[in-house]
Design a protein around this motif. Structure first.
Motif, PDB file in Angstrom:
ATOM      1  N   SER B  12     -34.337 -60.843 -14.774  1.00 57.79           N
ATOM      2  CA  SER B  12     -35.102 -60.106 -13.766  1.00 57.79           C
ATOM      3  C   SER B  12     -34.535 -58.696 -13.650  1.00 57.79           C
ATOM      4  CB  SER B  12     -35.052 -60.829 -12.419  1.00 57.79           C
ATOM      5  OG  SER B  12     -33.744 -60.886 -11.936  1.00 57.79           O
ATOM      6  N   PHE B  13     -35.449 -57.740 -13.636  1.00 58.32           N
ATOM      7  CA  PHE B  13     -35.066 -56.334 -13.545  1.00 58.32           C
ATOM      8  C   PHE B  13     -35.671 -55.721 -12.291  1.00 58.32           C
ATOM      9  CE2 PHE B  13     -35.670 -57.140 -18.212  1.00 58.32           C
ATOM     10  CZ  PHE B  13     -34.319 -57.315 -18.477  1.00 58.32           C
ATOM     11  N   PRO B  14     -35.032 -54.740 -11.739  1.00 57.58           N
ATOM     12  CA  PRO B  14     -35.597 -54.119 -10.537  1.00 57.58           C
ATOM     13  C   PRO B  14     -36.819 -53.260 -10.866  1.00 57.58           C
ATOM     14  CG  PRO B  14     -33.599 -52.967 -11.178  1.00 57.58           C
ATOM     15  CD  PRO B  14     -33.739 -54.142 -12.100  1.00 57.58           C
ATOM     16  N   ASN B  15     -37.742 -53.203  -9.935  1.00 56.81           N
ATOM     17  CA  ASN B  15     -38.919 -52.338 -10.075  1.00 56.81           C
ATOM     18  C   ASN B  15     -38.643 -51.068  -9.273  1.00 56.81           C
ATOM     19  OD1 ASN B  15     -41.342 -51.040  -9.960  1.00 56.81           O
ATOM     20  ND2 ASN B  15     -42.468 -52.699  -8.974  1.00 56.81           N
ATOM     21  N   LEU B  16     -38.233 -50.013  -9.942  1.00 57.64           N
ATOM     22  CA  LEU B  16     -37.808 -48.798  -9.233  1.00 57.64           C
ATOM     23  C   LEU B  16     -38.682 -47.592  -9.565  1.00 57.64           C
ATOM     24  CD1 LEU B  16     -33.949 -49.194  -9.817  1.00 57.64           C
ATOM     25  CD2 LEU B  16     -35.228 -49.781  -7.768  1.00 57.64           C
ATOM     26  N   GLY B  17     -39.837 -47.856 -10.156  1.00 56.12           N
ATOM     27  CA  GLY B  17     -40.691 -46.740 -10.567  1.00 56.12           C
ATOM     28  C   GLY B  17     -41.595 -46.200  -9.478  1.00 56.12           C
ATOM     29  N   GLY B  18     -41.605 -46.814  -8.333  1.00 60.05           N
ATOM     30  CA  GLY B  18     -42.380 -46.293  -7.215  1.00 60.05           C
ATOM     31  C   GLY B  18     -43.679 -47.031  -6.956  1.00 60.05           C
ATOM     32  N   LEU B  19     -44.073 -47.941  -7.833  1.00 61.86           N
ATOM     33  CA  LEU B  19     -45.297 -48.714  -7.609  1.00 61.86           C
ATOM     34  C   LEU B  19     -44.930 -50.116  -7.125  1.00 61.86           C
ATOM     35  CD1 LEU B  19     -47.434 -47.922 -10.821  1.00 61.86           C
ATOM     36  CD2 LEU B  19     -47.524 -46.779  -8.594  1.00 61.86           C
ATOM     37  N   THR B  20     -45.879 -50.751  -6.435  1.00 60.46           N
ATOM     38  CA  THR B  20     -45.664 -52.152  -6.092  1.00 60.46           C
ATOM     39  C   THR B  20     -45.883 -52.980  -7.352  1.00 60.46           C
ATOM     40  OG1 THR B  20     -47.987 -52.519  -5.581  1.00 60.46           O
ATOM     41  CG2 THR B  20     -46.594 -51.763  -3.765  1.00 60.46           C
ATOM     42  N   ASN B  21     -45.429 -54.214  -7.333  1.00 59.17           N
ATOM     43  CA  ASN B  21     -45.649 -55.093  -8.491  1.00 59.17           C
ATOM     44  C   ASN B  21     -47.142 -55.219  -8.791  1.00 59.17           C
ATOM     45  OD1 ASN B  21     -42.955 -55.498  -8.739  1.00 59.17           O
ATOM     46  ND2 ASN B  21     -42.966 -57.652  -8.134  1.00 59.17           N
ATOM     47  N   ARG B  22     -47.961 -55.318  -7.740  1.00 55.89           N
ATOM     48  CA  ARG B  22     -49.403 -55.470  -7.938  1.00 55.89           C
ATOM     49  C   ARG B  22     -49.979 -54.227  -8.628  1.00 55.89           C
ATOM     50  NH1 ARG B  22     -53.401 -58.604  -5.577  1.00 55.89           N
ATOM     51  NH2 ARG B  22     -51.879 -59.606  -4.233  1.00 55.89           N
ATOM     52  N   GLN B  23     -49.539 -53.048  -8.167  1.00 58.56           N
ATOM     53  CA  GLN B  23     -50.031 -51.804  -8.779  1.00 58.56           C
ATOM     54  C   GLN B  23     -49.575 -51.710 -10.237  1.00 58.56           C
ATOM     55  OE1 GLN B  23     -48.185 -49.241  -5.874  1.00 58.56           O
ATOM     56  NE2 GLN B  23     -50.153 -48.754  -4.886  1.00 58.56           N
ATOM     57  N   ALA B  24     -48.323 -52.071 -10.465  1.00 55.07           N
ATOM     58  CA  ALA B  24     -47.794 -51.982 -11.831  1.00 55.07           C
ATOM     59  C   ALA B  24     -48.517 -52.944 -12.761  1.00 55.07           C
ATOM     60  CB  ALA B  24     -46.298 -52.268 -11.827  1.00 55.07           C
ATOM     61  N   ALA B  25     -48.843 -54.129 -12.230  1.00 54.63           N
ATOM     62  CA  ALA B  25     -49.518 -55.130 -13.061  1.00 54.63           C
ATOM     63  C   ALA B  25     -50.922 -54.695 -13.442  1.00 54.63           C
ATOM     64  CB  ALA B  25     -49.562 -56.463 -12.323  1.00 54.63           C
ATOM     65  N   GLU B  31     -49.615 -47.796 -20.300  1.00 56.63           N
ATOM     66  CA  GLU B  31     -49.137 -47.230 -19.023  1.00 56.63           C
ATOM     67  C   GLU B  31     -47.981 -48.071 -18.475  1.00 56.63           C
ATOM     68  OE1 GLU B  31     -53.316 -45.452 -17.156  1.00 56.63           O
ATOM     69  OE2 GLU B  31     -52.789 -47.553 -16.885  1.00 56.63           O
ATOM     70  N   PHE B  32     -48.118 -49.384 -18.624  1.00 59.22           N
ATOM     71  CA  PHE B  32     -47.085 -50.276 -18.096  1.00 59.22           C
ATOM     72  C   PHE B  32     -45.757 -50.044 -18.818  1.00 59.22           C
ATOM     73  CE2 PHE B  32     -44.795 -54.330 -17.780  1.00 59.22           C
ATOM     74  CZ  PHE B  32     -44.795 -54.483 -16.395  1.00 59.22           C
ATOM     75  N   ALA B  33     -45.836 -49.863 -20.142  1.00 61.72           N
ATOM     76  CA  ALA B  33     -44.603 -49.615 -20.911  1.00 61.72           C
ATOM     77  C   ALA B  33     -43.948 -48.314 -20.449  1.00 61.72           C
ATOM     78  CB  ALA B  33     -44.924 -49.556 -22.397  1.00 61.72           C
ATOM     79  N   ARG B  34     -44.781 -47.271 -20.223  1.00 63.67           N
ATOM     80  CA  ARG B  34     -44.229 -45.990 -19.741  1.00 63.67           C
ATOM     81  C   ARG B  34     -43.625 -46.163 -18.351  1.00 63.67           C
ATOM     82  NH1 ARG B  34     -48.793 -43.313 -22.008  1.00 63.67           N
ATOM     83  NH2 ARG B  34     -49.772 -43.206 -19.974  1.00 63.67           N
ATOM     84  N   TYR B  35     -44.336 -46.952 -17.525  1.00 63.94           N
ATOM     85  CA  TYR B  35     -43.853 -47.169 -16.162  1.00 63.94           C
ATOM     86  C   TYR B  35     -42.495 -47.890 -16.173  1.00 63.94           C
ATOM     87  CZ  TYR B  35     -43.395 -48.905 -11.452  1.00 63.94           C
ATOM     88  OH  TYR B  35     -42.893 -49.181 -10.206  1.00 63.94           O
TER      89      TYR B  35
END
Lengths: 140, 143
Positions: B12-25, B31-35
């Protein structure tokens, strides 16, 4: 020569979450005295009451010895009537003016304490401290 | 030719890119790879340090972490393997993940190519239980 990398592994033994060792004294509220006090100061009719099932039950005052040095660190009231756990502030006398350090409390003392609910109501309690652990006479 | 079977592993890795998991998904794969790269850059810029209220004690070949402070509400002993021991020693001074990864690459042979993921996952897990803390406003110095 380099060692082989192996996956980081953590194993927790005897895991007891948030379990503290209780200090060796207890207290229950003298509900008659406390209800009279609330009546005297006009809070009784506002629902600030004391009864045997809640603060009058010694099991509901839980004293914590967080660092296991035999000296109490804090007290909370559990088993309230839908108010959740309440932190207790202990005072030296019935004027409820000078806060008493819980570490100074010992069996036989009369203590006074307050609990405050999130709706702003505050209960004023009085009780006599009794020993709960007779195996450790040199402690609290 | 058959693939070689590998034990299932989850990191498990932290989501620190500024989007919620739902937005990132909802992002496209590209785009996801860049995010995820952006999130990783943020993660790698952070400085971490072992909580001083957790002590490591060694017994022969074994090592154990002992929480001693009031902040950590855990009455227990934590057995750690030699890899965690190494990582714990690294984080005794403030370090970023890339700094620790570089040290680990000097010391260990990463035959399975899992080292980086496992260090990231270790840091995330230990931060979540307050054994490792993020150092705020700490200037990163590569060593």
């Amino acid at each position: 020569m380099k060692q082989k990398w192996i996956r980081p592994q953590t194993t927790i033994e005897k895991f007891v979450p948030d379990e503290y060792i209780a200090a060796c004294w207890g207290v229950c509220c003298d509900t008659d005295w406390s209800n009279n006090y609330e009546e005297w100061q006009g809070d009784y009719s506002k629902g600030v009451t004391h009864d045997a099932a809640h603060c009058g039950n010694p099991s509901n005052q839980v004293i914590f010895d967080d660092d296991d040095d035999g000296i109490a660190d804090r007290m909370i009231e559990t088993g309230t009537d839908g108010l959740g756990n309440l932190n207790c502030t202990i005072y030296w006398n019935e004027s409820f003016s000078g806060i008493r350090n819980i570490a100074s409390v010992k069996p036989g003392d009369i203590i006074y304490w307050t609990t405050r609910a999130s709706d702003g109501r505050e209960w004023n309690h009085k009780g006599t401290v009794f020993r709960t652990n007779y195996d450790r006479p040199n402690h609290s | 030719m058959k693939l070689s079977y590998r034990k299932p592993q989850m990191y498990s890795f932290p989501n620190l890119g500024g989007l919620t998991n739902r937005q990132a998904a909802a992002l496209t794969d590209e785009e996801f790879a860049r995010y995820m790269e952006r999130s990783k850059r943020v993660e790698y810029g952070k400085v971490y340090r072992a909580n001083p209220d957790v002590l490591m004690r060694k017994m022969c070949d074994e090592a154990i972490l002992v929480p001693v402070g009031k902040e950590i509400t855990m009455n227990g002993l934590i057995d750690i393997n030699s890899t965690v021991q190494f990582l714990w020693e690294q984080f005794q001074t403030p370090r970023t993940i890339p700094q620790v990864l570089a040290r680990a690459q000097e010391e260990y042979e990463d035959e399975d190519g899992c080292m980086e993921r496992e260090i990231r996952s270790f840091v995330k897990d230990y931060v979540s239980i307050n054994f490792i803390r993020e150092e705020e406003n700490y200037e990163t110095k590569m060593d």
